[in-house]
Design a protein around this motif. Sequence first.
Motif, PDB file in Angstrom:
ATOM      1  N   TYR A   1      38.144  42.851  26.190  1.00  0.00           N
ATOM      2  CA  TYR A   1      38.696  42.657  26.872  1.00  0.00           C
ATOM      3  C   TYR A   1      40.283  42.353  26.657  1.00  0.00           C
ATOM      4  O   TYR A   1      40.258  41.343  25.424  1.00  0.00           O
ATOM      5  CB  TYR A   1      38.710  41.909  28.537  1.00  0.00           C
ATOM      6  CG  TYR A   1      39.768  42.264  29.496  1.00  0.00           C
ATOM      7  CD1 TYR A   1      40.614  40.363  29.482  1.00  0.00           C
ATOM      8  CD2 TYR A   1      40.502  43.429  29.862  1.00  0.00           C
ATOM      9  CE1 TYR A   1      41.771  40.871  30.334  1.00  0.00           C
ATOM     10  CE2 TYR A   1      41.739  43.600  30.835  1.00  0.00           C
ATOM     11  CZ  TYR A   1      42.804  41.996  30.684  1.00  0.00           C
ATOM     12  OH  TYR A   1      43.731  42.382  31.336  1.00  0.00           O
TER      13      TYR A   1
ATOM     14  N   GLU B   1      45.007  42.386  26.971  1.00  0.00           N
ATOM     15  CA  GLU B   1      46.091  43.210  27.743  1.00  0.00           C
ATOM     16  C   GLU B   1      47.385  42.041  27.641  1.00  0.00           C
ATOM     17  O   GLU B   1      47.350  40.777  27.305  1.00  0.00           O
ATOM     18  CB  GLU B   1      45.711  43.186  29.143  1.00  0.00           C
ATOM     19  CG  GLU B   1      46.485  43.422  30.265  1.00  0.00           C
ATOM     20  CD  GLU B   1      46.497  44.286  31.306  1.00  0.00           C
ATOM     21  OE1 GLU B   1      45.413  43.695  32.310  1.00  0.00           O
ATOM     22  OE2 GLU B   1      47.406  43.987  32.192  1.00  0.00           O
TER      23      GLU B   1
ATOM     24  N   ASP C   1      46.586  35.385  36.543  1.00  0.00           N
ATOM     25  CA  ASP C   1      46.028  36.632  36.403  1.00  0.00           C
ATOM     26  C   ASP C   1      44.529  36.551  35.960  1.00  0.00           C
ATOM     27  O   ASP C   1      43.860  36.475  35.791  1.00  0.00           O
ATOM     28  CB  ASP C   1      46.826  37.775  35.656  1.00  0.00           C
ATOM     29  CG  ASP C   1      47.670  38.493  36.207  1.00  0.00           C
ATOM     30  OD1 ASP C   1      48.755  38.443  35.637  1.00  0.00           O
ATOM     31  OD2 ASP C   1      47.675  38.925  37.081  1.00  0.00           O
TER      32      ASP C   1
ATOM     33  N   GLY D   1      44.425  46.715  29.875  1.00  0.00           N
ATOM     34  CA  GLY D   1      44.866  47.266  31.252  1.00  0.00           C
ATOM     35  C   GLY D   1      46.883  47.102  31.038  1.00  0.00           C
ATOM     36  O   GLY D   1      47.209  47.159  29.467  1.00  0.00           O
ATOM     37  N   PHE D   2      47.105  48.000  32.331  1.00  0.00           N
ATOM     38  CA  PHE D   2      48.930  48.763  31.824  1.00  0.00           C
ATOM     39  C   PHE D   2      49.714  47.561  32.176  1.00  0.00           C
ATOM     40  O   PHE D   2      48.939  47.415  33.780  1.00  0.00           O
ATOM     41  CB  PHE D   2      48.359  50.004  31.615  1.00  0.00           C
ATOM     42  CG  PHE D   2      47.783  50.243  31.064  1.00  0.00           C
ATOM     43  CD1 PHE D   2      47.338  51.298  31.728  1.00  0.00           C
ATOM     44  CD2 PHE D   2      48.098  50.351  29.203  1.00  0.00           C
ATOM     45  CE1 PHE D   2      45.861  51.641  30.325  1.00  0.00           C
ATOM     46  CE2 PHE D   2      47.084  51.045  28.764  1.00  0.00           C
ATOM     47  CZ  PHE D   2      45.406  51.843  29.209  1.00  0.00           C
TER      48      PHE D   2
ATOM     49  N   SER E   1      41.928  44.890  37.400  1.00  0.00           N
ATOM     50  CA  SER E   1      42.047  43.558  37.818  1.00  0.00           C
ATOM     51  C   SER E   1      41.366  42.887  36.515  1.00  0.00           C
ATOM     52  O   SER E   1      40.529  42.656  36.140  1.00  0.00           O
ATOM     53  CB  SER E   1      40.819  43.358  38.737  1.00  0.00           C
ATOM     54  OG  SER E   1      40.515  41.772  38.656  1.00  0.00           O
ATOM     55  N   ALA E   2      42.346  41.985  36.099  1.00  0.00           N
ATOM     56  CA  ALA E   2      42.343  41.012  35.224  1.00  0.00           C
ATOM     57  C   ALA E   2      41.429  40.390  35.171  1.00  0.00           C
ATOM     58  O   ALA E   2      40.356  39.895  33.880  1.00  0.00           O
ATOM     59  CB  ALA E   2      43.398  40.419  34.135  1.00  0.00           C
TER      60      ALA E   2
ATOM     61  N   ARG F   1      39.485  50.791  31.941  1.00  0.00           N
ATOM     62  CA  ARG F   1      40.382  50.229  32.684  1.00  0.00           C
ATOM     63  C   ARG F   1      40.690  49.844  34.201  1.00  0.00           C
ATOM     64  O   ARG F   1      40.459  51.261  34.781  1.00  0.00           O
ATOM     65  CB  ARG F   1      42.788  51.184  32.576  1.00  0.00           C
ATOM     66  CG  ARG F   1      43.196  50.969  32.816  1.00  0.00           C
ATOM     67  CD  ARG F   1      43.425  50.590  34.060  1.00  0.00           C
ATOM     68  NE  ARG F   1      45.366  50.185  34.454  1.00  0.00           N
ATOM     69  CZ  ARG F   1      45.473  48.810  35.547  1.00  0.00           C
ATOM     70  NH1 ARG F   1      44.860  47.886  34.573  1.00  0.00           N
ATOM     71  NH2 ARG F   1      46.902  48.345  34.780  1.00  0.00           N
TER      72      ARG F   1
ATOM     73  N   ASP G   1      45.991  33.657  42.302  1.00  0.00           N
ATOM     74  CA  ASP G   1      46.136  35.506  42.213  1.00  0.00           C
ATOM     75  C   ASP G   1      45.595  35.980  43.862  1.00  0.00           C
ATOM     76  O   ASP G   1      44.620  35.879  43.874  1.00  0.00           O
ATOM     77  CB  ASP G   1      46.046  35.914  41.613  1.00  0.00           C
ATOM     78  CG  ASP G   1      46.263  37.316  41.199  1.00  0.00           C
ATOM     79  OD1 ASP G   1      46.720  38.527  40.578  1.00  0.00           O
ATOM     80  OD2 ASP G   1      47.022  38.069  42.314  1.00  0.00           O
TER      81      ASP G   1
ATOM     82  N   ILE H   1      45.395  38.023  45.287  1.00  0.00           N
ATOM     83  CA  ILE H   1      44.533  39.644  45.359  1.00  0.00           C
ATOM     84  C   ILE H   1      45.246  39.597  43.885  1.00  0.00           C
ATOM     85  O   ILE H   1      46.160  40.843  43.766  1.00  0.00           O
ATOM     86  CB  ILE H   1      45.252  40.329  46.405  1.00  0.00           C
ATOM     87  CG1 ILE H   1      45.014  40.590  47.793  1.00  0.00           C
ATOM     88  CG2 ILE H   1      44.451  41.748  45.672  1.00  0.00           C
ATOM     89  CD1 ILE H   1      45.670  41.617  48.684  1.00  0.00           C
ATOM     90  N   ASP H   2      44.104  40.216  43.310  1.00  0.00           N
ATOM     91  CA  ASP H   2      44.126  40.250  41.713  1.00  0.00           C
ATOM     92  C   ASP H   2      43.895  42.008  41.689  1.00  0.00           C
ATOM     93  O   ASP H   2      42.425  41.492  42.208  1.00  0.00           O
ATOM     94  CB  ASP H   2      43.776  38.983  40.787  1.00  0.00           C
ATOM     95  CG  ASP H   2      43.763  39.789  39.511  1.00  0.00           C
ATOM     96  OD1 ASP H   2      45.122  40.029  39.029  1.00  0.00           O
ATOM     97  OD2 ASP H   2      43.403  40.474  38.450  1.00  0.00           O
ATOM     98  N   GLY H   3      44.674  43.007  41.477  1.00  0.00           N
ATOM     99  CA  GLY H   3      44.053  44.429  41.502  1.00  0.00           C
ATOM    100  C   GLY H   3      44.845  45.209  42.743  1.00  0.00           C
ATOM    101  O   GLY H   3      44.534  45.550  43.225  1.00  0.00           O
ATOM    102  N   THR H   4      45.876  44.122  42.807  1.00  0.00           N
ATOM    103  CA  THR H   4      46.800  44.773  43.887  1.00  0.00           C
ATOM    104  C   THR H   4      46.772  46.329  44.717  1.00  0.00           C
ATOM    105  O   THR H   4      46.563  47.292  45.528  1.00  0.00           O
ATOM    106  CB  THR H   4      48.128  44.501  44.907  1.00  0.00           C
ATOM    107  OG1 THR H   4      48.362  43.207  44.432  1.00  0.00           O
ATOM    108  CG2 THR H   4      49.066  44.859  45.351  1.00  0.00           C
TER     109      THR H   4
ATOM    110  N   TYR I   1      53.876  47.264  34.607  1.00  0.00           N
ATOM    111  CA  TYR I   1      54.218  47.795  35.916  1.00  0.00           C
ATOM    112  C   TYR I   1      55.518  48.609  35.039  1.00  0.00           C
ATOM    113  O   TYR I   1      56.362  49.256  35.808  1.00  0.00           O
ATOM    114  CB  TYR I   1      54.599  47.040  36.880  1.00  0.00           C
ATOM    115  CG  TYR I   1      53.255  46.759  37.536  1.00  0.00           C
ATOM    116  CD1 TYR I   1      53.013  45.524  37.428  1.00  0.00           C
ATOM    117  CD2 TYR I   1      52.763  47.469  38.399  1.00  0.00           C
ATOM    118  CE1 TYR I   1      52.142  44.423  38.184  1.00  0.00           C
ATOM    119  CE2 TYR I   1      51.577  47.561  38.638  1.00  0.00           C
ATOM    120  CZ  TYR I   1      51.309  46.108  38.780  1.00  0.00           C
ATOM    121  OH  TYR I   1      50.117  45.749  39.887  1.00  0.00           O
TER     122      TYR I   1
ATOM    123  N   GLU J   1      50.929  33.689  42.818  1.00  0.00           N
ATOM    124  CA  GLU J   1      51.709  34.575  42.254  1.00  0.00           C
ATOM    125  C   GLU J   1      52.518  35.449  43.323  1.00  0.00           C
ATOM    126  O   GLU J   1      53.897  35.744  43.326  1.00  0.00           O
ATOM    127  CB  GLU J   1      50.657  35.609  42.036  1.00  0.00           C
ATOM    128  CG  GLU J   1      50.891  37.773  41.497  1.00  0.00           C
ATOM    129  CD  GLU J   1      50.055  38.336  41.283  1.00  0.00           C
ATOM    130  OE1 GLU J   1      49.273  38.644  41.788  1.00  0.00           O
ATOM    131  OE2 GLU J   1      51.270  39.229  40.556  1.00  0.00           O
TER     132      GLU J   1
END
Length: 272
Positions: free
Chosen positions: A212, A214, A221, A166-167, A196-197, A193, A94, A96-99, A169, A78
Amino acid sequence: MNDQPNRPDGLKAELLEIALEAAHRAGAFLHDGRPEDLGVAATKSSAVDVVTEMDIASEKLITALLAERRPHDGVLGEEGASVEGTSGVQWVIDPIDGTVNYLYGLPSWAVSIAARVDGETVVGVVHAPARGETCRAVLGEGAYVNDRPARVRPAPALELALVGTGFGYRAERRARQADVLRELIPEVRDIRRGGSAAIDLCDVAVGRLDAYYERGLNAWDYAAGDLIAREAGALTGGRPGEPLSPDLTVAAPPGLFEALQARLEQLGAWHD
Ligand code: LIP
């Protein structure tokens, strides 16, 4: 028995061992070394699409280990890692997924590492240190959470389903995603929500979520979490008849998967 003669089981075992080692090393670095004053090092698609110094350092740690252990493999990360490779193996990372969760000190973040052979994901590891949990899967060999077998929850009707999402950016995409959610939320049990996917896909795999979906995810992700969810008994995909893609990611056990996917298609969840 080796059901894939061109992919010796020894290769999958080697890739799993390397993925676990890299994920645990990066996870320990991120969990134990998180600076108290962690800030934003850079932004990407918007002011809220952030990268920290730890994302970058984690990706460097992982790619250095991969280069040492398997120097001819490709890498896609990523935070910019991009190596073509010549072995037919590609690592999808990834760091850090859920940065945003990591930046705020929330526990729902993970290191996600997948290995693809000739384009097919054969190993997936999602390591969530703050949750004390590692999910893993090898193609055709089941999914595990902390070495316990992982299985999806039996499919409920859509109206009884706990659904993760999730949403994005960008504000325009988020507004559209809210429009879809406004229609869906009265039709399901509830929404979660997590941020982190990779963890959301693992939560489907272990039965903490019924489903789930998104829009807007990248391969890093979902690559590992997708395999883990499928090996735990979920169906995954995008629009009807299509694979997961940035257009849409859907995961749920059979019966619920089709109902949710059809409803998302009606709601146009696959477009901004
Ligand atoms: C995150 C995804 C999550 C999504 C966030 C973000 P990142 O990835 O895992 O599902 O809702 O907006 O894209 O940016 O933390 O690697």
